[in-house]
Design a protein around this motif. Structure first.
Motif, PDB file in Angstrom:
ATOM      1  N   LEU A 227       0.753  -1.131   0.035  1.00  0.00           N
ATOM      2  CA  LEU A 227      -0.150   0.082   0.137  1.00  0.00           C
ATOM      3  C   LEU A 227       1.063   1.378  -0.010  1.00  0.00           C
ATOM      4  O   LEU A 227       0.578   2.336  -0.699  1.00  0.00           O
ATOM      5  N   GLU A 228       2.073   1.237   0.716  1.00  0.00           N
ATOM      6  CA  GLU A 228       2.809   2.332   0.658  1.00  0.00           C
ATOM      7  C   GLU A 228       3.452   2.478  -0.547  1.00  0.00           C
ATOM      8  O   GLU A 228       3.485   3.818  -1.112  1.00  0.00           O
ATOM      9  N   GLN A 232       2.615   5.861  -3.973  1.00  0.00           N
ATOM     10  CA  GLN A 232       3.401   6.822  -4.688  1.00  0.00           C
ATOM     11  C   GLN A 232       2.913   7.320  -6.230  1.00  0.00           C
ATOM     12  O   GLN A 232       3.545   8.195  -6.693  1.00  0.00           O
ATOM     13  N   LYS A 233       1.978   6.808  -6.633  1.00  0.00           N
ATOM     14  CA  LYS A 233       1.214   7.062  -7.702  1.00  0.00           C
ATOM     15  C   LYS A 233      -0.286   7.280  -7.649  1.00  0.00           C
ATOM     16  O   LYS A 233      -0.902   6.574  -6.760  1.00  0.00           O
ATOM     17  N   GLN A 288      -4.907   7.937   0.366  1.00  0.00           N
ATOM     18  CA  GLN A 288      -4.093   8.242   1.360  1.00  0.00           C
ATOM     19  C   GLN A 288      -4.241   7.883   2.652  1.00  0.00           C
ATOM     20  O   GLN A 288      -3.609   7.331   3.464  1.00  0.00           O
ATOM     21  N   ASP A 289      -5.580   7.810   3.175  1.00  0.00           N
ATOM     22  CA  ASP A 289      -5.662   7.245   4.594  1.00  0.00           C
ATOM     23  C   ASP A 289      -5.797   5.738   4.617  1.00  0.00           C
ATOM     24  O   ASP A 289      -5.793   5.241   5.644  1.00  0.00           O
ATOM     25  N   GLU A 290      -5.537   5.080   3.158  1.00  0.00           N
ATOM     26  CA  GLU A 290      -5.336   3.704   3.598  1.00  0.00           C
ATOM     27  C   GLU A 290      -4.181   3.160   3.974  1.00  0.00           C
ATOM     28  O   GLU A 290      -3.806   1.764   4.352  1.00  0.00           O
ATOM     29  N   VAL A 291      -3.062   4.055   3.926  1.00  0.00           N
ATOM     30  CA  VAL A 291      -1.813   3.339   4.349  1.00  0.00           C
ATOM     31  C   VAL A 291      -1.223   4.069   5.701  1.00  0.00           C
ATOM     32  O   VAL A 291      -1.296   5.267   6.090  1.00  0.00           O
TER      33      VAL A 291
END
Length: 294
Positions: A227-228, A232-233, A288-291
């Protein structure tokens, strides 16, 4: 035995390309650590024409193996866990030559086990666990119980290795001895599968239920790395994910892992119009908040 082998490893140590030499000697009558050999010489090289080069020697009633391995291949084994014996060799072997403290620093690195390296290994191991578990569940539902049994055994091995990583250590050849101390609940599941008097159906039913819970509780940490990377994209097609340098290590398990995370809501689907009105490209994205934070 060391005296007999000394000319062999001293010759290698004199070569500027050699980073280190480790001697591993058999500890039991039949040793899986040394592949039944009395001694193993591990020669670590900066680079070479062949990533792994092996020679066998014999003297009196003894036999020895010499493996010359490039640093790149060694790092790959350590990352992917595809040669568990090499961890034992580095930890328990005797350092016979060490250029610029290469072997010493390597042992320190393995002992410290930086969080990033652990995170990648956990992701790869978790992906393998998911594939074996899902395939085994299909066999179970089809009443192919022997195939399901084989897959659940493999999934438990991946779960065991994952548990060792979670505890900040590297899985050894005797991984179940480690797990028995670190995660007795996982060891108990394995024991129940092998020795229970219940029917194979009942044993498998219990194992799949228990595995579902253990997978659910580990999804956050097991998916952290992928996930991280995907953050990035904005979005990715499947070929881009396969070609991404870090995700290449997930190999054949990548697509199954992605679909698992789609079903769990951690990866989202984005449809992009093709030339046809009825067909869409399937892109993958992570909010974004999934990571989770590192």
């Amino acid at each position: 035995m060391e005296q007999i082998l000394r000319p062999i490893y001293q010759e290698r140590a004199s070569q500027p390309n050699t980073l280190g030499v480790i001697l591993v000697e058999k500890r039991e009558k039949v040793s899986q650590i040394t592949d039944t050999f009395d001694s193993v010489l591990l020669i670590l090289a900066k680079d070479a024409n062949q990533s792994v080069f092996t020679k066998h020697y014999t003297f009196d009633d003894k036999k020895a193996a010499m493996h010359t391995v490039t640093e790149k291949q060694l790092r790959k084994w350590l990352l992917l866990g595809t040669n568990r014996k090499v961890v034992d060799w580095i930890f328990y072997g005797r350092i016979m030559f060490d250029r610029n403290d290469f072997v010493h620093d390597l042992k320190t690195e393995l002992k410290d086990f930086p969080f990033y390296g652990r995170k990648v290994k956990m992701g790869i191991e978790f992906a393998k666990l998911i594939r074996r578990y899902l395939e085994g569940k299909v066999f179970f539902e089809q009443k192919n119980y022997m195939d399901a049994y084989n897959h659940i055994v493999e999934s438990l091995h991946h779960l065991a290795r994952l548990a060792v990583f979670e505890n900040g250590m590297h899985p050894e050849v005797t991984v179940w001895s480690q797990v028995k101390v670190m995660e007795p609940s996982i060891y108990k599941l394995y024991e129940e599968l092998l020795s229970s008097d219940e029917s194979i159906y009942k044993r498998l039913e219990l194992l799949f239920l228990a595995s579902e819970f253990m997978i659910h509780s580990r999804t956050k940490d097991g998916s952290r790395h992928i996930l991280e990377v995907m953050r990035q994209k904005e979005h990715w097609n499947i070929q881009e994910l396969h070609e991404q340098e870090e995700l290449r290590n997930y190999s054949v398990d990548l697509e199954v892992f992605i679909e698992f995370l789609v079903e769990r809501g951690h990866i989202h689907i984005e449809r992009v119009q093709t030339k046809s009105d009825k067909i869409f490209h399937r892109y993958y994205k992570v909010e974004q908040d999934e990571v989770t934070d590192s």
